[in-house]
Write an enzyme that holds these catalytic residues in place. Structure first.
Site, PDB file in Angstrom:
ATOM      1  N   ASP A  59      39.397  41.699  28.428  1.00 30.45           N
ATOM      2  CA  ASP A  59      38.853  40.617  29.259  1.00 30.45           C
ATOM      3  C   ASP A  59      38.028  39.635  28.410  1.00 30.45           C
ATOM      4  O   ASP A  59      36.902  39.288  28.765  1.00 30.45           O
ATOM      5  CB  ASP A  59      37.953  41.173  30.382  1.00 30.45           C
ATOM      6  CG  ASP A  59      38.521  42.414  31.029  1.00 30.45           C
ATOM      7  OD1 ASP A  59      37.772  43.406  31.202  1.00 30.45           O
ATOM      8  OD2 ASP A  59      39.718  42.415  31.329  1.00 30.45           O
ATOM      9  N   GLU A 237      43.157  38.879  39.910  1.00 27.20           N
ATOM     10  CA  GLU A 237      41.806  38.973  39.314  1.00 27.20           C
ATOM     11  C   GLU A 237      41.752  38.162  38.029  1.00 27.20           C
ATOM     12  O   GLU A 237      42.753  37.548  37.634  1.00 27.20           O
ATOM     13  CB  GLU A 237      41.479  40.434  38.999  1.00 27.20           C
ATOM     14  CG  GLU A 237      42.400  41.040  37.955  1.00 27.20           C
ATOM     15  CD  GLU A 237      42.137  42.504  37.700  1.00 27.20           C
ATOM     16  OE1 GLU A 237      41.482  43.169  38.545  1.00 27.20           O
ATOM     17  OE2 GLU A 237      42.581  43.009  36.654  1.00 27.20           O
TER      18      GLU A 237
END
Ligand code: AHR
Length: 491
Positions: A59, A237
């Site tokens: 991420d 997401e």
């Protein structure tokens, strides 16, 4: 042609005087000191990096700040701390020391929950880190977005204060909060379970009131409805935004975080009310996905930044270097941070290409001439052709230096067909798989020299011949009668 190009030169010169700092035409002026007749207005120089950038950092978020530094944060395998790195270059992040700006306060029980996907932003003179965290000791999956406020010039030495949980209007699993501005309006977007949708997470957006408050009710703008969004888990997401060409491009990730993880894309007009779900158009296919030829699996949760010269868009993402995982993917530590240049199609939409191979990132080889033509491969044992607005991965080649015959040579390896090189086959430029023979090495090696037709370009010499575009548009190895035809510009 000369007259026209001179006219264009004057036009570009005039325009350049008032152009934005990132106007490529200005770049051409500053770099060349003269008009390059052969470069179109939208050229941008290569942005070359070496992958993998950082192992075991998922991420990734890279922020290029006005102080000239890149700031990096990401999820760590134990999900137990928020870390920061800083460097004047993206490559410098690789070995930059990490500072822990927040450490979870327990190793088990309350307070030992996850810390997921931090992002660092600089807003109105203060630093803000948005991160998903367990709340109130309610266990790992009681995840909510929280925000830390940092005071100080350098966030690695700033004083950080936990400003608490952000009320998203739905008191349930929510994560991956990102901040962005469009035309002066500030937003937060995040992933959120929504009882009205059922299992999984959708993407929500709301206007930002202050760093820890949004205008409620927030609005769901995308849900995992397509098959490729629902493999393993129903997931939208990891939202991130780039604004270009009058559009807001919001990337997000979908499905479980194993090899099925992909990047999707929502697009809206820059002038739209972004809190209206009807203004967002969802791409029906992923824009970035696993790619076996380069051993990249489950690429996703990307962010956008810009190259050191400010002239190229760059995206960072994570992937794994192997496909099969034992157990819950979230417990696997090997999602690593990678970076590559983002290219743009003629219609102004982003072309993410494929996750490139380990090592030096590839470049496009643009021919001399006003229109955007690139050396393009159409597969193994096929002639190299000139392409325009073709899938970018077909136009990307890694300039291997030294080349296959050693020092003083380079070889041009396909980005989407690793192990395949531009080679001289009876005077034709053909993409051929390396068979390890000396004959192949000779045929696929060139001497890279300054562009015959323009010092800002490059030419590829083979004996007393060159890689050249023939009069009938074929890509051959032959005499450079027309020096411009043997000149290429790396992008
Ligand atoms: O890496 C931890 C979580 O995994 C991130 O918050 C999410 O984007 C992904 O599913």
């Amino acid at each position: 042609m000369k007259l026209i190009s001179t006219f264009l030169s004057i036009a570009v010169l005039t325009t350049a005087a008032f152009a934005s700092p990132f106007d490529p035409r200005t770049y051409l002026q500053s770099r060349a000191g003269r008009i390059l007749e052969t470069r179109a207005e939208d050229i941008s120089p290569p942005a070359e990096y070496s992958n993998t950038l950082i192992q075991q950092r998922a991420d990734p978020h890279i922020l290029k700040h006005s102080d000239g530094f890149y700031y990096f944060t990401a999820s760590v395998p134990a999900y137990d701390q928020v870390i920061l790195r800083r460097s004047e270059t993206i490559e410098g992040l690789r070995n930059a020391p990490e500072t822990v700006v927040y450490q979870r306060n327990a190793t088990s029980g309350p307070g030992s929950g996850y810390l997921w996907a931090p992002e660092i932003h600089y807003i109105d003179g203060k630093w803000y880190i948005y991160v998903a965290s367990e709340i109130n000791g309610r266990g790992s999956w009681a995840i909510r977005p929280i925000v830390f406020e940092g005071t100080g010039e350098n966030p690695l030495t700033a004083t950080w204060v936990d400003k608490g949980v952000i009320d998203t209007g739905i008191n349930d699993f929510s994560l991956d909060m990102t901040y962005f501005e469009v035309n002066g309006v500030r937003y937060l977007s995040w992933a959120q379970t929504d009882p009205s949708f059922g299992s999984g997470t959708g993407l929500f957006i709301a206007r930002w009131t202050n760093p820890w408050t949004v205008e409620l009710p927030a609005v769901g703008i995308s849900y995992p409805t397509l098959a490729w969004e629902r493999i393993g888990h129903n997931v939208n997401e990891g939202a991130y935004v780039i604004v270009r060409n009058g559009k807001v491009f919001l990337t997000y990730s979908a499905s479980a975080t194993d090899h099925n993880y992909v990047v999707g894309l929502l697009t809206a007009d820059e002038t739209a009310d972004l809190t209206d779900p009807n203004v967002w158009v969802k791409a029906q296919e992923p824009v970035f996905r696993s790619y076996e030829p380069t051993e990249n699996w489950g690429p996703g949760h990307n962010c956008f930044t810009v190259s050191e010269d400010g002239l190229s868009d760059v995206f960072a993402y994570h992937s794994r270097g192997y496909k099969d995982i034992v157990g819950e993917p979230l417990n696997n530590p090997d999602r690593r941070t990678r970076v590559q240049k983002l290219y743009w199609r003629n219609d102004g939409t982003p072309d993410f290409g494929v996750p490139v191979a380990e090592g030096l990132t590839p470049v496009r080889l643009r021919t001399a001439g006003g229109d955007a033509q690139y050396l393009t491969n159409e597969g193994d044992a096929t002639n190299i052709i000139l392409g325009s607005d073709v899938p970018v991965e077909q136009t990307l080649f890694r300039i291997i230096n030294p080349g296959l015959i050693g020092q003083g040579s380079v070889s041009l390896e396909s980005a989407n067909l690793p192990g395949h090189f531009i080679s001289n086959q009876c005077g034709n430029a053909v993409l051929v798989e390396d068979n390890g023979s000396e004959k192949f090495k000779q045929a696929a090696s060139f001497e890279q020299v300054v562009g015959l037709g323009d010092a800002d370009g490059v030419s590829f010499k083979a004996g007393d011949e060159y890689l050249v575009v023939s009069l009938d548009g074929l890509v051959i190895i032959g005499p450079a009668d027309d020096e411009a035809a043997a000149t290429f510009f790396t992008e």
